[in-house]
Write an enzyme that holds these catalytic residues in place. Structure first.
Site, mmCIF file in Angstrom:
data_model
loop_
_atom_site.group_PDB
_atom_site.id
_atom_site.type_symbol
_atom_site.label_atom_id
_atom_site.label_comp_id
_atom_site.label_asym_id
_atom_site.label_seq_id
_atom_site.Cartn_x
_atom_site.Cartn_y
_atom_site.Cartn_z
ATOM 1 N N ASP A 59 0.301 -10.568 0.352
ATOM 2 C CA ASP A 59 1.917 -10.410 1.156
ATOM 3 C C ASP A 59 1.784 -11.374 2.304
ATOM 4 O OD1 ASP A 59 -0.325 -8.849 2.208
ATOM 5 O OD2 ASP A 59 0.972 -7.321 2.769
ATOM 6 N N ASN B 214 0.753 -1.302 0.153
ATOM 7 C CA ASN B 214 0.112 -0.028 -0.066
ATOM 8 C C ASN B 214 0.836 1.174 -0.001
ATOM 9 O OD1 ASN B 214 -2.948 -0.810 0.294
ATOM 10 N ND2 ASN B 214 -2.060 -2.034 2.022
ATOM 11 N N GLY C 156 -4.643 -11.428 2.213
ATOM 12 C CA GLY C 156 -3.595 -10.721 1.512
ATOM 13 C C GLY C 156 -2.523 -11.355 0.770
ATOM 14 N N THR D 147 2.245 -0.415 6.278
ATOM 15 C CA THR D 147 1.044 0.543 6.504
ATOM 16 C C THR D 147 -0.029 -0.211 7.350
ATOM 17 O OG1 THR D 147 1.190 0.667 4.001
ATOM 18 C CG2 THR D 147 -0.492 1.698 5.049
#
Length: 260
Positions: free
Chosen positions: A110, A9, A108, A133
């Site tokens: 990641d 992000n 997600g 983030t």
């Protein structure tokens, strides 16, 4: 060589990977409007500075939590490297692990890639903390299955919210305090104590609760750009591995090659 791309992000990390070795890595601010041509000019110059020609890249793999950024990264791969970008979690690049949660399709990329790398590098049950983030806490059992976790605001998001809502508070840089004292003597030191040690307490508290719920010995693996910030005052980490996501992408690519 493999060009591994971790599109987060806040930043996108590009890394040149040769087997288990990361030959070079570069970071650029995430901007979904950035075109493939802009990426190419930037990357070409950096490759040259590291002594590489773009022809050394024969494969590209991407993990992204920013869907709008993906198209231009795919165009970068096809237009400038002559390959079709592989995307983590999208056929033919499956996770190769069990996502044992209620909504596996919403995990997600990641986080799943971090789990893959952490399990490869460390046996047993794990908690992987990614300081980005957002700060995420992910539980990996001894079989390598992802069991779930926690999503918390990142420390910079917390600071932005505080400064944005309180008109007289100044913007400060987040850093590890020199002193372990939690009694600030100035406005800025009180803010730093509140944000930093408040975050340390959150990490310690959540990890303690997660370990109790797992009920077996657990190793704590920290990753993400902000992980070293907490090393001095958080004594929970068994290992800090800033390249965990890139390593996970390399593992996924190697698994795919072995199947083909």
């Amino acid at each position: 060589m493999l060009l591994a791309i971790d599109a987060g992000n806040t930043n996108i990390v590009f890394a040149l990977v040769d087997g288990d070795a990361i030959k070079a890595r570069w970071r650029i601010a995430t901007d979904p409007r950035r075109t493939a041509d802009e990426y190419a000019v930037w990357l070409h110059q950096l490759l040259q500075l590291e002594g590489h020609d773009r022809s050394v890249v024969d494969a590209v793999i991407v993990a992204t939590v920013v869907p709008r950024a993906l198209h231009n990264l795919e165009v970068l791969a096809s237009k400038y490297f002559g390959v079709t970008a592989l995307v983590a979690g999208r056929p033919p690049v499956d996770w190769g692990i069990t996502l044992d949660v209620d909504e596996p399709q919403n995990v997600g990329a990641d986080r799943a890639v971090n789990v893959i790398a952490a399990h490869r590098r460390h046996p047993g049950d794990l908690i992987v903390i990614d300081f980005g983030t957002a700060t995420t806490f992910d539980v990996v059992d001894y079989t390598g299955a992802y069991k779930g976790g926690i999503i918390a605001p990142g420390i910079n998001l917390s600071l932005d919210a505080l400064v944005g809502a309180a008109a007289k508070l100044p913007r400060i840089a987040i850093e590890a305090p020199d002193s372990a004292s939690v009694i600030g003597r100035t406005t800025t030191s009180q803010m730093l104590v509140g944000i930093y040690f408040g975050y340390v307490s959150m990490i310690e508290g959540l990890v303690g609760r997660m370990k109790a719920e797992v009920g077996r010995p657990v190793k704590i693996i920290a990753t993400g750009g902000l992980a070293p910030l907490f090393e001095r005052h958080v004594k929970l980490f068994d290992s800090i591995e800033p390249d965990l996501t890139i390593q996970g992408l390399g593992i996924m690519y190697d698994r795919l090659k072995a199947r083909l």
